[in-house]
Scaffold this motif. Structure first.
Motif, short mmCIF file in Angstrom:
data_model
loop_
_atom_site.label_atom_id
_atom_site.label_comp_id
_atom_site.label_asym_id
_atom_site.label_seq_id
_atom_site.Cartn_x
_atom_site.Cartn_y
_atom_site.Cartn_z
N VAL A 165 -0.56 17.28 14.26
CA VAL A 165 -1.45 16.35 13.54
C VAL A 165 -2.88 16.85 13.66
O VAL A 165 -3.37 17.11 14.76
CB VAL A 165 -1.35 14.92 14.11
N GLN A 166 -3.55 16.99 12.52
CA GLN A 166 -4.98 17.28 12.50
C GLN A 166 -5.71 16.05 11.97
O GLN A 166 -5.43 15.58 10.86
CB GLN A 166 -5.27 18.47 11.59
N VAL A 167 -6.60 15.51 12.77
CA VAL A 167 -7.38 14.33 12.39
C VAL A 167 -8.80 14.77 12.12
O VAL A 167 -9.44 15.40 12.97
CB VAL A 167 -7.35 13.27 13.51
N LEU B 295 0.87 16.91 9.75
CA LEU B 295 0.04 15.93 9.07
C LEU B 295 -1.43 16.32 9.15
O LEU B 295 -1.89 16.85 10.16
CB LEU B 295 0.19 14.54 9.70
N VAL B 296 -2.16 16.00 8.07
CA VAL B 296 -3.61 16.03 8.07
C VAL B 296 -4.07 14.61 7.74
O VAL B 296 -3.67 14.05 6.71
CB VAL B 296 -4.17 17.02 7.04
N LEU B 297 -4.87 14.02 8.62
CA LEU B 297 -5.41 12.68 8.40
C LEU B 297 -6.92 12.81 8.28
O LEU B 297 -7.61 13.10 9.27
CB LEU B 297 -5.06 11.75 9.56
N ALA C 100 -1.20 15.59 3.56
CA ALA C 100 -2.52 15.05 3.89
C ALA C 100 -2.67 13.63 3.38
O ALA C 100 -2.31 13.32 2.24
CB ALA C 100 -3.62 15.94 3.30
N LEU C 101 -3.19 12.76 4.23
CA LEU C 101 -3.60 11.41 3.85
C LEU C 101 -5.12 11.39 3.92
O LEU C 101 -5.70 11.73 4.95
CB LEU C 101 -3.01 10.36 4.79
N VAL C 102 -5.78 10.98 2.82
CA VAL C 102 -7.23 11.04 2.74
C VAL C 102 -7.76 9.67 2.32
O VAL C 102 -7.27 9.09 1.34
CB VAL C 102 -7.69 12.10 1.71
N GLY D 278 0.82 -1.21 0.00
CA GLY D 278 0.00 0.00 0.00
C GLY D 278 0.85 1.25 0.00
O GLY D 278 1.92 1.29 0.60
N ASP D 279 0.36 2.29 -0.69
CA ASP D 279 1.14 3.52 -0.85
C ASP D 279 0.58 4.70 -0.04
O ASP D 279 1.18 5.77 -0.02
CB ASP D 279 1.21 3.92 -2.33
N LEU D 280 -0.55 4.52 0.66
CA LEU D 280 -1.06 5.60 1.52
C LEU D 280 -0.42 5.41 2.90
O LEU D 280 -1.02 4.86 3.82
CB LEU D 280 -2.58 5.53 1.64
N THR D 281 0.82 5.84 3.02
CA THR D 281 1.60 5.55 4.22
C THR D 281 2.13 6.82 4.87
O THR D 281 2.19 7.88 4.25
CB THR D 281 2.78 4.62 3.87
N LEU D 282 2.53 6.68 6.12
CA LEU D 282 3.08 7.80 6.88
C LEU D 282 4.31 8.35 6.19
O LEU D 282 5.27 7.62 5.94
CB LEU D 282 3.44 7.33 8.29
N PRO D 283 4.32 9.63 5.83
CA PRO D 283 5.48 10.20 5.14
C PRO D 283 6.69 10.33 6.08
O PRO D 283 6.53 10.43 7.30
CB PRO D 283 4.98 11.57 4.69
#
Length: 386
Positions: A289-291, A261-263, A351-353, A250-255
Motif C-alpha cells: 500500500v502506498q499512501v 494499492l495507491v491511496l 489507485a483510489l484518488v 459510494g463507489d470509491l471503495t476498496l477493490p
C-alpha cells in the motif's frame, strides 16, 4: 441499447446539442424548481446550483452517455452509472422522479434549440434519456436491495455519541443508533448522506465518508468547516444530538483481491482513505500500500496522527506527504505541491484518488505517466459546498 435509427440521429445532432448543453441545463433547473421548489430546498445541493457546478455535472453526464451510445465503452459507462446511482441512492431518489426531470429537461431543449428539434430529433433524444434513466433506475434498485431497504427508504435517525476536533477546521462525529442496535455495516470507502434543517427551513443534504472500522456498532465521519451544511454541523451538532443519516453508499471503495494499492488524497479527501486503512489494519491485510497525501500544512492536516498510525500498522505500507508550507522533517515528507516524479508506483496497482478536481487531475496524469492504466484509477471529488 438504443435503436439504430436513434443512434444515427444522435450522431447527426450530438455536436449541436453538445454545443448548447450548458445553456440547456441552465434553462432546465429553474424550470423544474419553479414547479417543484421543494426539490431545491430539500433535495438538490443549492450551493452547487448557485455556483453552476450542478449544471456542469448534468451536462457532462448527458453528453458522455450520448457519446457512449456511438462508441460504446462498457467500463466508462459502468463508471458513470455507478457514480450517479450511488449518489442518487444516498439521496433516496426513486423512479417516480425521473419523469419530472424528463419533462423539464425536454422543455429546455425545445426552448434552446427551437425548430432544430424535429419530431425525429426529439424521439432520438427521448430514447437516449430513458435508456440512461432505466439503467440508473435498475442500478439504484439493486443498491437499495443490497442495503436492505425499500427504494428511497434510506433515512434513519442516529445519535451523536462523540465529537472530536481532528484539525483546526474539521470535526469528527461518532454516531450510534437510537435503539441500541449496531448500525449497518458498510464497504470501506463508502459515505453517508446527512440531512440538516437550516435556519431558513430548508433541509439540505451533504455526503461524508465513513472513517471508522467496518464491523463496529457505530459510524464515524469528519466534517470540514466549508459550506452551509458543514457550518451548521460545526455550530449545532454536539454529543447527545440526533442527526438524519442515510444508509451507506459510494463507489470509491476498496477493490477485491490482494493487489497493490495507491491511496492518494488531499485535505479532507483523506477520509475515505482512513476508512480503507482501518479495514486493512483490522483484517491483517498484507498487500503493498502506498499512501499519498497533500495538504496546506501539518498543522491543518485532518487525521494527521491517525493516518500515520494506521500506515505504521500495515506490514508493507509507505506514507508520502506533501505540504505547501513548512519544513520537511522526514524522508517521505516534501514541501510543495504533490509530485510523483521520484515516487515508485507499481503498474499493477489500483489507485483510489480523492480531493479537489485539480488535485485529482494532476494525480491521474502522473499515475498514467508512471504506466498505471487509467481504468485502474478511481476518483471521488471533494469540493467546497459541503
Amino acid at each position: 441499447m438504443i435503436s439504430t435509427d436513434a443512434r444515427i440521429m444522435l450522431e447527426a445532432t450530438l455536436p449541436v446539442v453538445a454545443a448548447h448543453i450548458d445553456e440547456i441545463t441552465a434553462n432546465f433547473y429553474p424550470r423544474m424548481f419553479d414547479e417543484h421548489p421543494e426539490l431545491l430546498s430539500d433535495l438538490f445541493n443549492r450551493a452547487n446550483q448557485k455556483s453552476g457546478s450542478q449544471s456542469a455535472v448534468l451536462a457532462g453526464s448527458i453528453a458522455a452517455f450520448a457519446r457512449l451510445q456511438l462508441e460504446y465503452d462498457e467500463a466508462t459507462q459502468r463508471d458513470i452509472i455507478e457514480r450517479i446511482a450511488n449518489k442518487h441512492a444516498s439521496l433516496g431518489i426513486v423512479a417516480d422522479q425521473y419523469p419530472i426531470v424528463h419533462k423539464h429537461l425536454f422543455a429546455a431543449i425545445v426552448e434552446v434549440l427551437g425548430d432544430a428539434v424535429t419530431p425525429e430529433v426529439a424521439a432520438a433524444w427521448d430514447e437516449l434519456y430513458w435508456e440512461m434513466a432505466n439503467v440508473l433506475i435498475g442500478r439504484e434498485k439493486e443498491l437499495y436491495e443490497q442495503s436492505g431497504v425499500a427504494s428511497g427508504e434510506v433515512w434513519r435517525t442516529a445519535t451523536i455519541t462523540e465529537r472530536d476536533q481532528v484539525a483546526p477546521d474539521a470535526v469528527s462525529f461518532t454516531l450510534a443508533s437510537t435503539d441500541g442496535r449496531p448500525l449497518p455495516d458498510f464497504v470501506p470507502g463508502q459515505y453517508v448522506s446527512v440531512q440538516v434543517r437550516l435556519d431558513d427551513g430548508a433541509r439540505q443534504i451533504r455526503q461524508y465518508s465513513l472513517t471508522g472500522r467496518v464491523g463496529a456498532p457505530t459510524w464515524r465521519f469528519s466534517v470540514k468547516l466549508d459550506g452551509e451544511v458543514s457550518t451548521w454541523l460545526h455550530e449545532h451538532a454536539f454529543d447527545g444530538d440526533e442527526l438524519a443519516v442515510s444508509s451507506p453508499f459510494g463507489d470509491l471503495t476498496l477493490p477485491d483481491g490482494d493487489g497493490p494499492l495507491v491511496l492518494a488524497s488531499a485535505g479532507i479527501g483523506c477520509t475515505p482513505m482512513i476508512g480503507v486503512l482501518h479495514h486493512l489494519v483490522a483484517t491483517g491485510d498484507t498487500r503493498p500500500v502506498q499512501v499519498m497525501h497533500a495538504d496546506r500544512s501539518r498543522a491543518r492536516q485532518p487525521h494527521r496522527g491517525e493516518l500515520g498510525r494506521l500506515v505504521a500498522q500495515l506490514p508493507d505500507a509507505t506514507l508520502y506527504q506533501w505540504y505547501e508550507h513548512g519544513v520537511s522533517a522526514e524522508p517521505t515528507t516534501r514541501i510543495g505541491l504533490i509530485d510523483l516524479a521520484d515516487v515508485p508506483v507499481d503498474p499493477a496497482a489500483t489507485a483510489l484518488v480523492c480531493g479537489p478536481t485539480g488535485f485529482m487531475s494532476s494525480v491521474r496524469d502522473a499515475l498514467v505517466d508512471r504506466s498505471l492504466p487509467a481504468e485502474r484509477i478511481q476518483f471521488e471529488a471533494f469540493g467546497g459546498t459541503r
